[in-house]
Write a protein that holds these residues in place. Structure first.
Motif, PDB file in Angstrom:
ATOM      1  N   TRP A  15       6.801  -2.283 -11.834  1.00  0.00           N
ATOM      2  CA  TRP A  15       5.796  -2.343 -10.602  1.00  0.00           C
ATOM      3  C   TRP A  15       4.619  -0.945 -10.786  1.00  0.00           C
ATOM      4  CZ3 TRP A  15       5.622   2.214  -7.262  1.00  0.00           C
ATOM      5  CH2 TRP A  15       6.696   2.949  -7.597  1.00  0.00           C
ATOM      6  N   ALA A  16       3.740  -1.100 -10.182  1.00  0.00           N
ATOM      7  CA  ALA A  16       2.759  -0.224 -10.017  1.00  0.00           C
ATOM      8  C   ALA A  16       2.004  -0.325  -8.596  1.00  0.00           C
ATOM      9  CB  ALA A  16       1.764  -0.328 -11.250  1.00  0.00           C
ATOM     10  N   ALA A  17       1.572   0.856  -7.961  1.00  0.00           N
ATOM     11  CA  ALA A  17       1.194   0.698  -6.891  1.00  0.00           C
ATOM     12  C   ALA A  17      -0.310   1.618  -6.789  1.00  0.00           C
ATOM     13  CB  ALA A  17       1.984   1.007  -5.760  1.00  0.00           C
ATOM     14  N   ALA A  18      -1.326   1.199  -6.251  1.00  0.00           N
ATOM     15  CA  ALA A  18      -2.677   2.191  -5.855  1.00  0.00           C
ATOM     16  C   ALA A  18      -3.451   1.960  -4.555  1.00  0.00           C
ATOM     17  CB  ALA A  18      -3.408   2.054  -7.323  1.00  0.00           C
ATOM     18  N   ARG A  19      -3.897   2.734  -4.035  1.00  0.00           N
ATOM     19  CA  ARG A  19      -4.998   2.565  -3.141  1.00  0.00           C
ATOM     20  C   ARG A  19      -6.227   2.651  -3.598  1.00  0.00           C
ATOM     21  NH1 ARG A  19      -1.879   2.567   1.662  1.00  0.00           N
ATOM     22  NH2 ARG A  19      -0.006   4.346   1.502  1.00  0.00           N
ATOM     23  N   PRO A  20      -7.399   2.320  -3.076  1.00  0.00           N
ATOM     24  CA  PRO A  20      -8.661   2.749  -3.397  1.00  0.00           C
ATOM     25  C   PRO A  20      -8.740   4.193  -3.463  1.00  0.00           C
ATOM     26  CG  PRO A  20      -8.823   1.104  -1.858  1.00  0.00           C
ATOM     27  CD  PRO A  20      -7.212   1.406  -1.875  1.00  0.00           C
ATOM     28  N   GLY A  21      -9.310   4.696  -4.761  1.00  0.00           N
ATOM     29  CA  GLY A  21      -9.174   6.143  -4.860  1.00  0.00           C
ATOM     30  C   GLY A  21      -8.253   6.778  -5.735  1.00  0.00           C
ATOM     31  N   ASP A  22      -7.121   5.990  -5.900  1.00  0.00           N
ATOM     32  CA  ASP A  22      -5.859   6.171  -6.843  1.00  0.00           C
ATOM     33  C   ASP A  22      -6.325   5.744  -8.086  1.00  0.00           C
ATOM     34  OD1 ASP A  22      -4.889   7.619  -4.487  1.00  0.00           O
ATOM     35  OD2 ASP A  22      -3.706   6.041  -3.980  1.00  0.00           O
ATOM     36  N   THR A  23      -7.171   5.273  -8.576  1.00  0.00           N
ATOM     37  CA  THR A  23      -7.449   4.365  -9.626  1.00  0.00           C
ATOM     38  C   THR A  23      -7.011   5.107 -10.952  1.00  0.00           C
ATOM     39  OG1 THR A  23      -9.803   4.565  -9.637  1.00  0.00           O
ATOM     40  CG2 THR A  23      -9.100   2.883  -8.492  1.00  0.00           C
ATOM     41  N   HIS A  24      -7.080   6.447 -10.900  1.00  0.00           N
ATOM     42  CA  HIS A  24      -6.774   7.123 -12.190  1.00  0.00           C
ATOM     43  C   HIS A  24      -5.472   7.583 -12.293  1.00  0.00           C
ATOM     44  CE1 HIS A  24     -11.076   7.036 -13.181  1.00  0.00           C
ATOM     45  NE2 HIS A  24     -11.344   7.628 -12.071  1.00  0.00           N
ATOM     46  N   ASP A  25      -4.606   7.321 -11.227  1.00  0.00           N
ATOM     47  CA  ASP A  25      -3.129   7.652 -11.266  1.00  0.00           C
ATOM     48  C   ASP A  25      -2.395   6.956 -10.367  1.00  0.00           C
ATOM     49  OD1 ASP A  25      -0.973   9.481 -11.787  1.00  0.00           O
ATOM     50  OD2 ASP A  25      -1.546  10.906 -10.180  1.00  0.00           O
ATOM     51  N   PRO A  26      -2.271   5.837 -10.693  1.00  0.00           N
ATOM     52  CA  PRO A  26      -1.352   4.733  -9.868  1.00  0.00           C
ATOM     53  C   PRO A  26       0.161   5.210 -10.286  1.00  0.00           C
ATOM     54  CG  PRO A  26      -2.315   3.724 -11.760  1.00  0.00           C
ATOM     55  CD  PRO A  26      -2.904   4.795 -11.763  1.00  0.00           C
ATOM     56  N   ILE A  27       0.953   5.100  -8.940  1.00  0.00           N
ATOM     57  CA  ILE A  27       2.319   5.358  -9.307  1.00  0.00           C
ATOM     58  C   ILE A  27       3.189   4.109  -9.773  1.00  0.00           C
ATOM     59  CG2 ILE A  27       2.741   4.889  -6.975  1.00  0.00           C
ATOM     60  CD1 ILE A  27       5.064   6.633  -6.721  1.00  0.00           C
ATOM     61  N   GLY A  28       3.855   3.943 -10.399  1.00  0.00           N
ATOM     62  CA  GLY A  28       4.931   2.762 -11.003  1.00  0.00           C
ATOM     63  C   GLY A  28       6.080   3.268 -11.666  1.00  0.00           C
TER      64      GLY A  28
END
Length: 252
Positions: A15-28
């Motif tokens: 899995w991976a998750a991101a919000r707008p603005g988190d595009t360089h460091d998504p959690i997963g």
């Protein structure tokens, strides 16, 4: 203030998750698809809360291999909503899809046009929903990865009479065939398939299916396979560790 939409990408075991603005460091991370009782998704929901506070609105983005796809031909005597749905469900049966096992969504076509549909696995989506809602999240939609990818990159291919848009996911390779911008077929292959499911063989067949290699496009969620002979559609931002993280960053 309403939190920005969280895009939660779910593949067969990652899995991976991101919000707008988190595009360089998504959690997963990874999860055990065979775990029962939803404990894995409770753990992931807690990790999301710890990472960014209140979860807020969530769009679940499922890998293509977790979904089932169908582009059904128009049937002359099926022209009402219920009759079209019944026809689509009957065609889905060969893929093991039932109304109990999957939630089927139809992209309602113009009269006489083919009928695109996608089937989402109920048990997985329900487990994710329950865990996220218990941690303060709200599911606003569930889509296959094909949906945001086409929304972001499909318009550039509308002028072509035929085109292939392929990309890597955490659990395989997805291929979208378009004709003048309209969806014709979605294929989901294992990364290490054998026989006709071998990615190299599949890409070779695709070269014969289109007029020239300029119709073949690879989305840069990962480097293209050696057998790929078409054009690269680069994703903005830094190269990320996994295709899933790159996809969710591109969707955010």
């Amino acid at each position: 203030m309403r939190r920005p939409l969280l895009n939660l990408y779910v593949a067969s075991a990652t899995w991976a998750a991101a919000r707008p603005g988190d595009t360089h460091d998504p959690i997963g991370g990874e999860y055990d698809p065979n775990a029962s009782g939803g404990a894995e998704w409770t753990r992931i929901a807690q990790a999301l809360s710890a990472h960014s506070g209140a979860i807020g609105p969530v769009r679940i983005v499922l890998s293509a291999r977790l979904c089932r796809f169908l582009v059904a031909p128009w049937v002359a005597d099926c022209f009402t909503g219920p009759s079209i749905r019944a026809s689509v469900l009957a065609m889905f049966e060969s893929q093991g899809v039932t109304d109990a096992s999957h939630r089927v969504e139809i992209d309602w076509p113009a009269y006489g046009q083919p009928v695109p549909a996608v089937a989402y696995p109920r048990s997985l989506v329900d487990m994710v929903r329950t865990a996220l809602e218990a941690s303060g999240g709200t599911i606003v939609s569930t889509v296959a990865s094909v949906v945001p990818v086409l929304r972001r990159h499909g318009r550039a291919l509308e002028a072509l009479p035929g085109a292939l848009l392929a990309y890597a996911e955490d659990d395989g390779i997805t291929g979208i065939t378009l004709e003048s911008g309209s969806l014709v077929q979605v294929e989901a292959l294992a990364s290490c398939g054998a026989g006709l499911g071998d990615v190299g063989l599949w890409l070779s067949r695709k070269r014969f299916a289109f007029a020239d290699d300029g119709a073949l496009h690879w989305l840069g969620s990962s480097p293209a396979p050696e057998a790929f002979a078409g054009r690269l559609l680069a994703l903005e931002g830094d190269a990320l560790a996994t295709p899933g993280r790159a996809l969710v960053a591109a969707c955010a």
